[in-house]
Design an enzyme around this catalytic site. Sequence first.
Site, PDB file in Angstrom:
ATOM      1  N   HIS A  17       0.862  -1.194   0.000  1.00 44.97           N
ATOM      2  CA  HIS A  17       0.000   0.000   0.000  1.00 44.97           C
ATOM      3  C   HIS A  17       0.892   1.237   0.000  1.00 44.97           C
ATOM      4  O   HIS A  17       1.221   1.796   1.049  1.00 44.97           O
ATOM      5  CB  HIS A  17      -0.926  -0.033   1.222  1.00 44.97           C
ATOM      6  CG  HIS A  17      -1.898   1.106   1.285  1.00 44.97           C
ATOM      7  ND1 HIS A  17      -3.047   1.070   2.053  1.00 44.97           N
ATOM      8  CD2 HIS A  17      -1.916   2.324   0.682  1.00 44.97           C
ATOM      9  CE1 HIS A  17      -3.710   2.190   1.921  1.00 44.97           C
ATOM     10  NE2 HIS A  17      -3.037   2.989   1.104  1.00 44.97           N
ATOM     11  N   HIS A  19       1.307   4.817  -2.527  1.00 44.03           N
ATOM     12  CA  HIS A  19       0.897   5.598  -3.702  1.00 44.03           C
ATOM     13  C   HIS A  19       2.162   6.210  -4.299  1.00 44.03           C
ATOM     14  O   HIS A  19       2.856   6.969  -3.599  1.00 44.03           O
ATOM     15  CB  HIS A  19      -0.082   6.698  -3.299  1.00 44.03           C
ATOM     16  CG  HIS A  19      -1.325   6.171  -2.636  1.00 44.03           C
ATOM     17  ND1 HIS A  19      -2.504   5.989  -3.325  1.00 44.03           N
ATOM     18  CD2 HIS A  19      -1.569   5.755  -1.360  1.00 44.03           C
ATOM     19  CE1 HIS A  19      -3.427   5.497  -2.493  1.00 44.03           C
ATOM     20  NE2 HIS A  19      -2.880   5.343  -1.296  1.00 44.03           N
ATOM     21  N   HIS A 197      -9.613   1.199  -0.976  1.00 45.81           N
ATOM     22  CA  HIS A 197      -9.499   1.856   0.320  1.00 45.81           C
ATOM     23  C   HIS A 197     -10.879   1.834   0.994  1.00 45.81           C
ATOM     24  O   HIS A 197     -11.879   2.182   0.352  1.00 45.81           O
ATOM     25  CB  HIS A 197      -9.086   3.318   0.151  1.00 45.81           C
ATOM     26  CG  HIS A 197      -7.639   3.531  -0.169  1.00 45.81           C
ATOM     27  ND1 HIS A 197      -7.000   2.919  -1.204  1.00 45.81           N
ATOM     28  CD2 HIS A 197      -6.705   4.315   0.435  1.00 45.81           C
ATOM     29  CE1 HIS A 197      -5.739   3.313  -1.236  1.00 45.81           C
ATOM     30  NE2 HIS A 197      -5.527   4.172  -0.253  1.00 45.81           N
ATOM     31  N   GLU A 200     -10.915   3.774   6.340  1.00 47.32           N
ATOM     32  CA  GLU A 200      -9.810   4.668   6.737  1.00 47.32           C
ATOM     33  C   GLU A 200     -10.437   5.797   7.552  1.00 47.32           C
ATOM     34  O   GLU A 200     -10.277   5.871   8.755  1.00 47.32           O
ATOM     35  CB  GLU A 200      -9.088   5.211   5.498  1.00 47.32           C
ATOM     36  CG  GLU A 200      -7.942   6.178   5.833  1.00 47.32           C
ATOM     37  CD  GLU A 200      -7.305   6.822   4.594  1.00 47.32           C
ATOM     38  OE1 GLU A 200      -7.898   6.783   3.509  1.00 47.32           O
ATOM     39  OE2 GLU A 200      -6.195   7.391   4.754  1.00 47.32           O
ATOM     40  N   ASP A 278       1.767   3.968   2.668  1.00 49.87           N
ATOM     41  CA  ASP A 278       0.768   4.885   2.102  1.00 49.87           C
ATOM     42  C   ASP A 278       1.414   6.000   1.268  1.00 49.87           C
ATOM     43  O   ASP A 278       1.553   5.848   0.053  1.00 49.87           O
ATOM     44  CB  ASP A 278      -0.128   5.457   3.215  1.00 49.87           C
ATOM     45  CG  ASP A 278      -1.540   5.748   2.730  1.00 49.87           C
ATOM     46  OD1 ASP A 278      -1.856   5.432   1.572  1.00 49.87           O
ATOM     47  OD2 ASP A 278      -2.345   6.285   3.520  1.00 49.87           O
ATOM     48  N   ASP A 279       1.782   7.103   1.897  1.00 48.67           N
ATOM     49  CA  ASP A 279       2.384   8.246   1.201  1.00 48.67           C
ATOM     50  C   ASP A 279       3.620   8.677   1.979  1.00 48.67           C
ATOM     51  O   ASP A 279       3.605   9.685   2.696  1.00 48.67           O
ATOM     52  CB  ASP A 279       1.365   9.400   1.113  1.00 48.67           C
ATOM     53  CG  ASP A 279       0.099   8.976   0.394  1.00 48.67           C
ATOM     54  OD1 ASP A 279       0.122   8.900  -0.845  1.00 48.67           O
ATOM     55  OD2 ASP A 279      -0.905   8.670   1.082  1.00 48.67           O
TER      56      ASP A 279
HETATM   57  N1  HPA Z   1      -6.406   7.648   1.317  1.00 50.42           N
HETATM   58  C1  HPA Z   1      -7.141   7.850   0.238  1.00 50.42           C
HETATM   59  N2  HPA Z   1      -6.625   8.253  -0.909  1.00 50.42           N
HETATM   60  C2  HPA Z   1      -5.307   8.447  -0.982  1.00 50.42           C
HETATM   61  C3  HPA Z   1      -4.502   8.241   0.102  1.00 50.42           C
HETATM   62  C4  HPA Z   1      -5.079   7.822   1.317  1.00 50.42           C
HETATM   63  O1  HPA Z   1      -4.440   7.627   2.359  1.00 50.42           O
HETATM   64  N3  HPA Z   1      -3.237   8.524  -0.302  1.00 50.42           N
HETATM   65  C5  HPA Z   1      -3.295   8.862  -1.608  1.00 50.42           C
HETATM   66  N4  HPA Z   1      -4.559   8.828  -2.024  1.00 50.42           N
HETATM   67 ZN    ZN Z   2      -3.693   4.841   0.542  1.00 49.48          ZN
END
Ligand code: HPA
Ligand code: ZN
Length: 342
Positions: A17, A19, A197, A200, A278-279
């Site tokens: 996971h 991006h 997703h 969250e 994630d990011d």
């Molecule tokens: N959640 C949803 N969309 C996203 C995320 C995230 O954490 N990171 C990049 N796009």
């Molecule tokens: Zn994500």
Amino acid sequence: MNGIRGLIMDAPKVELHVHLEGTLEPELLLLLAERNVVEIPYASINEVRAAYDFSDLQSFLDIYYEAMAVLKTREDFADLTWAYLSKVGSEGVHHAELFFDPQAHTARDVSFDVVVDGITDGLERARTELGMTTGLIACFLRHLGPDEADATLDQILRRGDLIMGVGLDSSEVGYPPAPFTEVFRRAGDAGLRLVAHAGEEGPASNVADSLRLLQVERVDHGVRSLEDPRLVERLVDERVPLTVCPLSNVALNGVGSLNRHPLPEMLDAGLMATVNSDDPAYFGGYISQNLLRSAIEMPLSYRHVTTLLRNAIDAAFIDDQRRSELHAELSASILRNPRSGD
Ligand code: HPA
Ligand code: ZN
């Protein structure tokens, strides 16, 4: 902690996971802004970092989409992909499945093919120079709705050999899974792997609906699943992988601190959780840092960590041979880094 720390650094890691656009570090952001003569509202790395103070998912997404303006050419996407993979390759990531957001680029008149060709250049370089295996998953932006997703799926299917699956990301609150049922059915029928997703920021029902309506094989995040005991039972019974991202959850205020993160509880309940980044350019750490800080601050036991590492191998979209190789490498690493000193 010695055993755990040594294991986390040494183990073959699998990222499920991340991006790609969320790996854009401030240094590369400024370099690409200059190279492509794109105006951005930051004059220095410090100014960029100062802007990374998020209150929730949307406040992050606003900055994340804005920063993508610097990505224009095939070379830019190749450089971004290589920057990420070479970095995590040196941290022991042996397999990575990368999300990208095609609509965030086509909306800026950067063609789908430029994006995919550039990313593929980077993936190929990681394969030949580092021996890493990788996969590419195209995410639909849920705030753009199902018709736009459908048109994007047409583009994905034209390059089907290079893209292993589809996902669903962007703003979760106000954009539930149900309207995407048909586009996911079409993607599944075409042989693409399915993830989304859910849970969250949105409720546990988004996780249940992603399974029931979108037929996803893995759930990205899924931390709010704990709010529904029947859902937890199903996730445990069916061994549905949840790609949890601890530092992201803290940065976006889904949980107050790592110490209050539900990951240990999720593992103890038998959920098939994995740890991911994630990011990472925005949330303060790549996969090793997510694992290490989680182990120290939640805290996680040695057994929790070995379970997380094994789960990620089991949850990856790879063939049996690659799965066996990764399990063998992990077993060797566990032997080199025993529980003693814990
Ligand atoms: N959640 C949803 N969309 C996203 C995320 C995230 O954490 N990171 C990049 N796009
Ligand atoms: Zn994500």
